[in-house]
Design an enzyme around this catalytic site. Structure first.
Site, mmCIF file in Angstrom:
data_model
loop_
_atom_site.group_PDB
_atom_site.id
_atom_site.type_symbol
_atom_site.label_atom_id
_atom_site.label_comp_id
_atom_site.label_asym_id
_atom_site.label_seq_id
_atom_site.Cartn_x
_atom_site.Cartn_y
_atom_site.Cartn_z
ATOM 1 N N ASN A 131 1.396 -6.237 7.011
ATOM 2 C CA ASN A 131 0.514 -5.347 5.704
ATOM 3 C C ASN A 131 0.299 -5.838 4.588
ATOM 4 O O ASN A 131 1.318 -5.202 3.907
ATOM 5 C CB ASN A 131 -0.721 -5.207 6.207
ATOM 6 C CG ASN A 131 -1.540 -4.958 7.693
ATOM 7 O OD1 ASN A 131 -0.912 -5.990 8.616
ATOM 8 N ND2 ASN A 131 -2.200 -3.836 8.567
ATOM 9 N N ARG A 156 -3.104 -7.447 -5.728
ATOM 10 C CA ARG A 156 -4.274 -7.511 -6.604
ATOM 11 C C ARG A 156 -3.471 -7.106 -7.664
ATOM 12 O O ARG A 156 -4.059 -7.298 -8.877
ATOM 13 C CB ARG A 156 -4.896 -5.622 -6.001
ATOM 14 C CG ARG A 156 -5.665 -5.645 -5.227
ATOM 15 C CD ARG A 156 -6.052 -4.031 -4.509
ATOM 16 N NE ARG A 156 -6.698 -4.683 -3.479
ATOM 17 C CZ ARG A 156 -6.881 -3.163 -3.099
ATOM 18 N NH1 ARG A 156 -7.609 -1.760 -3.061
ATOM 19 N NH2 ARG A 156 -8.117 -3.431 -1.665
ATOM 20 N N GLY A 195 -0.656 1.704 -1.031
ATOM 21 C CA GLY A 195 -0.796 0.939 -2.321
ATOM 22 C C GLY A 195 -0.168 1.079 -2.890
ATOM 23 O O GLY A 195 0.945 -0.283 -2.628
ATOM 24 N N LYS A 246 4.555 4.297 -3.251
ATOM 25 C CA LYS A 246 4.824 4.502 -2.207
ATOM 26 C C LYS A 246 6.038 5.262 -1.846
ATOM 27 O O LYS A 246 6.231 6.011 -0.585
ATOM 28 C CB LYS A 246 5.667 3.419 -1.577
ATOM 29 C CG LYS A 246 4.024 1.904 -1.353
ATOM 30 C CD LYS A 246 4.471 0.614 -0.533
ATOM 31 C CE LYS A 246 3.693 0.134 -0.570
ATOM 32 N NZ LYS A 246 2.569 0.216 -0.045
ATOM 33 N N HIS A 287 1.788 -1.322 8.143
ATOM 34 C CA HIS A 287 0.979 -1.217 7.112
ATOM 35 C C HIS A 287 1.528 -1.264 5.681
ATOM 36 O O HIS A 287 2.850 -0.200 6.472
ATOM 37 C CB HIS A 287 -0.015 -0.390 7.682
ATOM 38 C CG HIS A 287 -1.025 -1.067 8.547
ATOM 39 N ND1 HIS A 287 -2.162 -1.184 8.009
ATOM 40 C CD2 HIS A 287 -0.907 -0.779 10.030
ATOM 41 C CE1 HIS A 287 -3.075 -1.369 9.136
ATOM 42 N NE2 HIS A 287 -1.864 -1.582 10.060
ATOM 43 N N ASP A 290 -9.611 -5.139 9.579
ATOM 44 C CA ASP A 290 -8.350 -3.955 9.087
ATOM 45 C C ASP A 290 -9.158 -3.378 8.931
ATOM 46 O O ASP A 290 -9.876 -2.452 8.366
ATOM 47 C CB ASP A 290 -8.011 -4.924 7.826
ATOM 48 C CG ASP A 290 -6.541 -3.621 7.580
ATOM 49 O OD1 ASP A 290 -5.704 -3.269 8.944
ATOM 50 O OD2 ASP A 290 -6.566 -3.811 5.845
ATOM 51 N N SER A 346 3.310 -3.595 0.880
ATOM 52 C CA SER A 346 3.456 -4.603 -0.531
ATOM 53 C C SER A 346 5.183 -3.345 -1.226
ATOM 54 O O SER A 346 5.143 -2.789 -0.567
ATOM 55 C CB SER A 346 2.599 -4.116 -1.589
ATOM 56 O OG SER A 346 1.080 -4.623 -1.274
HETATM 57 P P1 13P Z 1 -0.511 -2.902 0.999
HETATM 58 O O1 13P Z 1 -1.422 -1.031 -0.228
HETATM 59 O O2 13P Z 1 1.541 -2.062 0.597
HETATM 60 O O3 13P Z 1 -0.667 -3.677 0.513
HETATM 61 O O4 13P Z 1 -0.710 -2.702 2.331
HETATM 62 C C1 13P Z 1 -1.809 -3.129 3.771
HETATM 63 C C2 13P Z 1 -2.547 -2.655 4.160
HETATM 64 O O5 13P Z 1 -1.957 -1.929 5.105
HETATM 65 C C3 13P Z 1 -3.612 -3.119 4.523
HETATM 66 O O6 13P Z 1 -4.069 -2.676 5.755
HETATM 67 O O1 G3H Z 2 -4.921 -0.390 3.898
HETATM 68 C C1 G3H Z 2 -6.322 -0.947 3.294
HETATM 69 C C2 G3H Z 2 -6.208 -2.000 3.252
HETATM 70 O O2 G3H Z 2 -5.659 -1.963 1.594
HETATM 71 C C3 G3H Z 2 -7.936 -2.504 2.668
HETATM 72 O O3 G3H Z 2 -8.243 -1.710 1.086
HETATM 73 O O4 G3H Z 2 -10.389 -0.757 2.125
HETATM 74 O O5 G3H Z 2 -9.807 -1.345 -0.548
HETATM 75 O O6 G3H Z 2 -9.855 -3.121 1.224
HETATM 76 P P1 G3H Z 2 -9.660 -1.350 0.937
HETATM 77 ZN ZN ZN Z 3 -3.310 -0.342 6.217
#
Ligand code: 13P
Ligand code: G3H
Ligand code: ZN
Length: 317
Positions: free
Chosen positions: A253, A259, A180, A183, A210, A81, A213
């Site tokens: 995603n 979390r 995050g 949003k 992406h 990712d 959440s």
């Molecule tokens: P969220 O922060 O909405 O869970 O998105 C995660 C993401 O896009 C990881 O690439």
């Molecule tokens: O898009 C980012 C993902 O939520 C991954 O987060 O880089 O803190 O592991 P991270």
């Molecule tokens: Zn992402």
């Protein structure tokens, strides 16, 4: 069984979306596999650069390979990712990854295309597929912060040219979401007209969402009741997952929501049991709660119940 991301996308396109879940530790891996088996869903397990360096990337690979043995029915792809070019090459060479994401979206259009092309050439030589990103999501991606004013939606005409030039296999598009827990404000949400316009230019081509959440409000309320201060957190409407999938979004995603489950479980546990210090107590609850969460997401994404059909199409080649 680890399968190619292409196999998963071919099966899902236009019908449902694969949940792509970020994992960092043992408890998340166990909960993820359990939730996907419980809901009979194929899935994508994805590792960020931060996850790979949290302990050691070899530890994550070993845990995922062991989970594959513990859950022999699981059908999944392993994905990098938000990779940079160097990390993409490392993952391509490792032989462990089904696909990589090259995130060069902070570069200009031509540079993004050129970097993506180099990664695609290296990946395709090894039978690995590549997700690229065009447009700018808001929020924080790895160590790059993009404020809302500078987030810009993916231009559909640019998307077509970019895919042709770069040869990428799927495209992460900026369609209004951000990473995050914070949003949206007011009535903001996914720009479906933009997804439709991109699909019109790229029929049959897998798109990726992406920042998907949903930031469940009951979860936020429980976190806050147990000592958290997450005022104003708001996410994607889960009723929008399937309509997006019908417009070619094959990969959704989800990291932040997992979390939140972790935070709620641990805050409540230690608030209720202030004398407790055995990490396995909350760990056990988290694995069960995360499995339930994953299963619920797979139902909303439409991937629940697809496990046997995907396995058959993967085995048929
Ligand atoms: P969220 O922060 O909405 O869970 O998105 C995660 C993401 O896009 C990881 O690439
Ligand atoms: O898009 C980012 C993902 O939520 C991954 O987060 O880089 O803190 O592991 P991270
Ligand atoms: Zn992402």
């Amino acid at each position: 069984m680890i399968v190619t991301t292409k196999t998963l996308f071919q099966h899902a396109y236009g019908k449902y979306a694969l949940g792509a879940y970020n994992i960092n530790n043992l408890e998340q891996i166990m909960g993820l596999f359990q939730g996907c088996i419980d809901s009979r869903a194929p899935f994508i397990i994805q590792l960020s650069k931060g996850a790979r360096s949290y302990t050691d990337k070899r530890m994550l690979e070993a845990m995922i390979r062991t989970a594959e043995e513990i859950f022999p029915e699981a059908v999944f792809a392993v994905h990098l990712d938000h990779g940079d070019e160097k990390t993409c090459y490392e993952c391509i060479e490792s032989g462990f990854y089904s696909s990589v994401m090259i995130d060069a979206s902070h570069h200009d259009f031509d540079e993004n295309g050129a970097i993506t092309r180099r990664v695609v050439d290296a990946a395709h030589a090894k039978g690995i597929s590549v997700e690229a990103e065009l447009g700018m999501l808001g929020g924080v991606e790895e160590d790059i912060q993009v404020d809302e004013q500078h987030a810009c939606l993916t231009d559909p005409d640019d998307a077509k040219v970019f895919v042709e030039r770069s040869g990428c296999d799927s495209l992460a598009c900026a369609i209004g979401t951000s990473h995050g827990a914070y949003k949206f404000a007011g009535s903001q949400g996914i720009h479906f007209e933009r997804v439709q316009a991109i699909q019109d230019r790229l029929p049959g081509f897998p798109l990726v969402m992406h920042g998907s959440s949903s930031v469940p409000q009951d979860e936020v309320a429980r976190i806050n009741a147990a000592g958290g201060t997450m005022g104003g957190a708001k996410g994607v409407d889960t009723a929008h997952y399937l309509p997006a999938a019908k417009l070619g979004v094959c990969k959704v995603n989800i990291d932040t929501d997992g979390r939140l489950v972790w935070t709620r479980v641990h805050r409540e546990y230690f608030q209720e049991k202030p004398k407790e210090f055995d990490l396995r107590g909350p760990g056990k609850i988290f694995m069960a709660e995360y499995a339930k969460f994953i299963a619920s997401r797979n139902v909303l994404l439409g991937s629940a119940g697809q496990l046997d059909a995907v396995r058959e199409s993967a085995l048929a080649g």
